[in-house]
Scaffold this motif. Structure first.
Motif, PDB file in Angstrom:
ATOM      1  N   ARG A 136       0.824  -1.206   0.000  1.00 58.12           N
ATOM      2  CA  ARG A 136       0.000   0.000   0.000  1.00 58.12           C
ATOM      3  C   ARG A 136       0.860   1.258   0.000  1.00 58.12           C
ATOM      4  O   ARG A 136       0.500   2.267  -0.618  1.00 58.12           O
ATOM      5  CB  ARG A 136      -0.929   0.001   1.216  1.00 58.12           C
ATOM      6  CG  ARG A 136      -2.115  -0.940   1.073  1.00 58.12           C
ATOM      7  CD  ARG A 136      -2.840  -1.083   2.397  1.00 58.12           C
ATOM      8  NE  ARG A 136      -4.220  -1.550   2.224  1.00 58.12           N
ATOM      9  CZ  ARG A 136      -5.019  -1.838   3.251  1.00 58.12           C
ATOM     10  NH1 ARG A 136      -4.587  -1.733   4.491  1.00 58.12           N
ATOM     11  NH2 ARG A 136      -6.257  -2.234   3.029  1.00 58.12           N
ATOM     12  N   LEU A 137       1.990   1.209   0.726  1.00 54.13           N
ATOM     13  CA  LEU A 137       2.880   2.379   0.738  1.00 54.13           C
ATOM     14  C   LEU A 137       3.409   2.676  -0.665  1.00 54.13           C
ATOM     15  O   LEU A 137       3.540   3.833  -1.069  1.00 54.13           O
ATOM     16  CB  LEU A 137       4.071   2.136   1.676  1.00 54.13           C
ATOM     17  CG  LEU A 137       3.848   2.306   3.177  1.00 54.13           C
ATOM     18  CD1 LEU A 137       5.051   1.759   3.953  1.00 54.13           C
ATOM     19  CD2 LEU A 137       3.607   3.766   3.545  1.00 54.13           C
ATOM     20  N   LEU A 138       3.724   1.606  -1.390  1.00 49.65           N
ATOM     21  CA  LEU A 138       4.314   1.777  -2.726  1.00 49.65           C
ATOM     22  C   LEU A 138       3.274   2.167  -3.777  1.00 49.65           C
ATOM     23  O   LEU A 138       3.627   2.658  -4.853  1.00 49.65           O
ATOM     24  CB  LEU A 138       5.026   0.484  -3.153  1.00 49.65           C
ATOM     25  CG  LEU A 138       6.355   0.191  -2.439  1.00 49.65           C
ATOM     26  CD1 LEU A 138       6.789  -1.255  -2.698  1.00 49.65           C
ATOM     27  CD2 LEU A 138       7.451   1.166  -2.872  1.00 49.65           C
ATOM     28  N   ASP A 139       2.019   1.936  -3.468  1.00 45.96           N
ATOM     29  CA  ASP A 139       0.952   2.209  -4.438  1.00 45.96           C
ATOM     30  C   ASP A 139       0.505   3.668  -4.344  1.00 45.96           C
ATOM     31  O   ASP A 139      -0.133   4.075  -3.372  1.00 45.96           O
ATOM     32  CB  ASP A 139      -0.232   1.278  -4.155  1.00 45.96           C
ATOM     33  CG  ASP A 139      -1.406   1.534  -5.103  1.00 45.96           C
ATOM     34  OD1 ASP A 139      -1.312   2.447  -5.963  1.00 45.96           O
ATOM     35  OD2 ASP A 139      -2.414   0.827  -4.987  1.00 45.96           O
ATOM     36  N   VAL A 140       0.877   4.435  -5.342  1.00 47.10           N
ATOM     37  CA  VAL A 140       0.404   5.831  -5.381  1.00 47.10           C
ATOM     38  C   VAL A 140      -0.493   6.026  -6.601  1.00 47.10           C
ATOM     39  O   VAL A 140      -0.567   7.094  -7.189  1.00 47.10           O
ATOM     40  CB  VAL A 140       1.577   6.842  -5.388  1.00 47.10           C
ATOM     41  CG1 VAL A 140       2.235   6.889  -4.022  1.00 47.10           C
ATOM     42  CG2 VAL A 140       2.588   6.501  -6.478  1.00 47.10           C
ATOM     43  N   GLY A 141      -1.187   4.953  -6.959  1.00 45.45           N
ATOM     44  CA  GLY A 141      -2.040   4.994  -8.140  1.00 45.45           C
ATOM     45  C   GLY A 141      -3.445   4.515  -7.849  1.00 45.45           C
ATOM     46  O   GLY A 141      -4.040   4.847  -6.820  1.00 45.45           O
ATOM     47  N   ALA A 142      -3.940   3.683  -8.767  1.00 42.27           N
ATOM     48  CA  ALA A 142      -5.353   3.310  -8.741  1.00 42.27           C
ATOM     49  C   ALA A 142      -5.771   2.588  -7.465  1.00 42.27           C
ATOM     50  O   ALA A 142      -6.884   2.789  -6.967  1.00 42.27           O
ATOM     51  CB  ALA A 142      -5.663   2.433  -9.958  1.00 42.27           C
ATOM     52  N   GLY A 143      -4.896   1.754  -6.936  1.00 44.39           N
ATOM     53  CA  GLY A 143      -5.245   1.008  -5.726  1.00 44.39           C
ATOM     54  C   GLY A 143      -5.489   1.937  -4.552  1.00 44.39           C
ATOM     55  O   GLY A 143      -6.460   1.778  -3.798  1.00 44.39           O
TER      56      GLY A 143
END
Ligand code: MN
Length: 320
Positions: free
Chosen positions: A36-43
């Motif tokens: 989640r930390l690495l996800d700065v997009g759609a998720g």
């Protein structure tokens, strides 16, 4: 996107992880939090939508740009450039706090200014100690001076306790209860100490309009305010100088609800500081999004005050 009550929600202590910082510090095993930390997009956006969170003010998780030393200053500054790209991908959903290269104190003021004026960031967020040094140290005063000049807040966020403190206070319980070093206790003690040290340092005499944000409902300080204020005043020691704790804390500090969805704590903070100084945040992804807005829906506040906490105070403080 908004909650059932139709109130816009701005969450201001929401974290991400830059891949180059991860490469430097090896943030540890993969898992849901890291994903989640690495996800700065759609998720991330989908998780915000599911909880009714309209805007995240993104900040790097500990240690951010603080892991890079002087020889790696380009990598430190690039963290902020990449955050700008992230924000540009979702300009209606993301804003940012700059990550400060605190291992290079002389670079912090200019980087703050660059991030605010060129990248459009809303302030900066610093983490805990840098090589054992607290943020009140005079080497960081040029950063505070610049923050005052730019009229942006510095968010003083936790980091791990000093190794000597771990050794003396916590080591017996670390293995069974690792949270004693972080959100369970150590983070709070570290950051309350940082807040107190700032108030004792004289930095607010020099920069009286400096704005500081503390997370986690003020890291315990609202609850302790009477006693701390009294103990650093002439009322307690007639020969001692008055540290003006209450005056500074209620003029120069704002607090957020990150990871502390407690109505009793909220009411205490409101009684000590006033509702105008309390801003909503979650502390994503260390804390799930949904419990935050759900708690606010039922919080013992008027509709008017709820709007202040959920978006109005942030808009005013961050000049959105
Ligand atoms: Mn946090």
């Amino acid at each position: 996107m908004t909650t059932q009550a139709g109130i816009q929600i701005i969450a201001i202590e929401e974290h991400y992880l830059d891949e180059d910082v991860d490469a430097k510090i090896n943030k540890g095993a993969s898992g849901l939090v890291k994903e989640r930390l690495l996800d700065v997009g759609a998720g991330r956006i989908a998780e915000m939508d599911a909880a009714g969170i309209d805007v995240q003010i993104l900040s790097h998780c500990p240690p951010g740009a603080q892991c890079f030393d002087e020889s790696e200053i380009e990598r430190a500054l690039a963290v902020n450039d990449k955050l700008k790209n992230t924000i540009d991908n979702y300009p209606d959903r993301f804003m940012g706090f700059a990550s400060m290269p605190t291992k290079v104190p002389g670079a912090c003021a200019d980087e703050l200014q660059r991030c605010v004026e060129e990248l459009g960031f809303k302030g900066a967020l610093t983490h805990g100690l840098t090589d054992g040094v607290f943020i009140d140290d005079e080497r960081y005063w040029p950063m505070f001076e610049r923050a005052q000049k730019l009229d942006v807040p510095i968010y003083v966020h936790p980091g791990p306790p000093h190794p000597a403190v771990i050794e003396a206070y916590y080591k017996d319980y670390v293995e069974r209860w690792p949270s004693i070093l972080s959100a369970g206790w150590g983070f709070t003690v570290e950051t309350a100490t940082a807040g107190l040290r700032l108030m004792l340092s004289g930095v607010f005499d020099k920069f009286p309009d400096l704005k500081i944000i503390l997370g986690h409902m003020g890291e315990g300080l609202p609850f302790l305010l009477w006693r701390v204020d009294f103990s650093f005043s002439k009322g307690f020691r007639p020969d001692a100088p008055n540290a003006r704790i209450r005056e500074i804390f209620t003029n120069n500090f704002w607090v957020t609800t990150s990871g502390n969805f407690s109505s009793p704590a909220l009411l205490c903070t409101m009684m000590e500081m006033g509702i105008d100084r309390i801003l909503f945040s979650v502390d994503w992804p260390y804390v799930e999004n949904k419990p935050g807005p759900e708690w606010m829906e039922g919080a013992p506040l008027s509709q008017k005050d709820k709007i202040k906490v959920l978006n109005g105070n942030a808009k005013k403080l961050l000049r959105l």
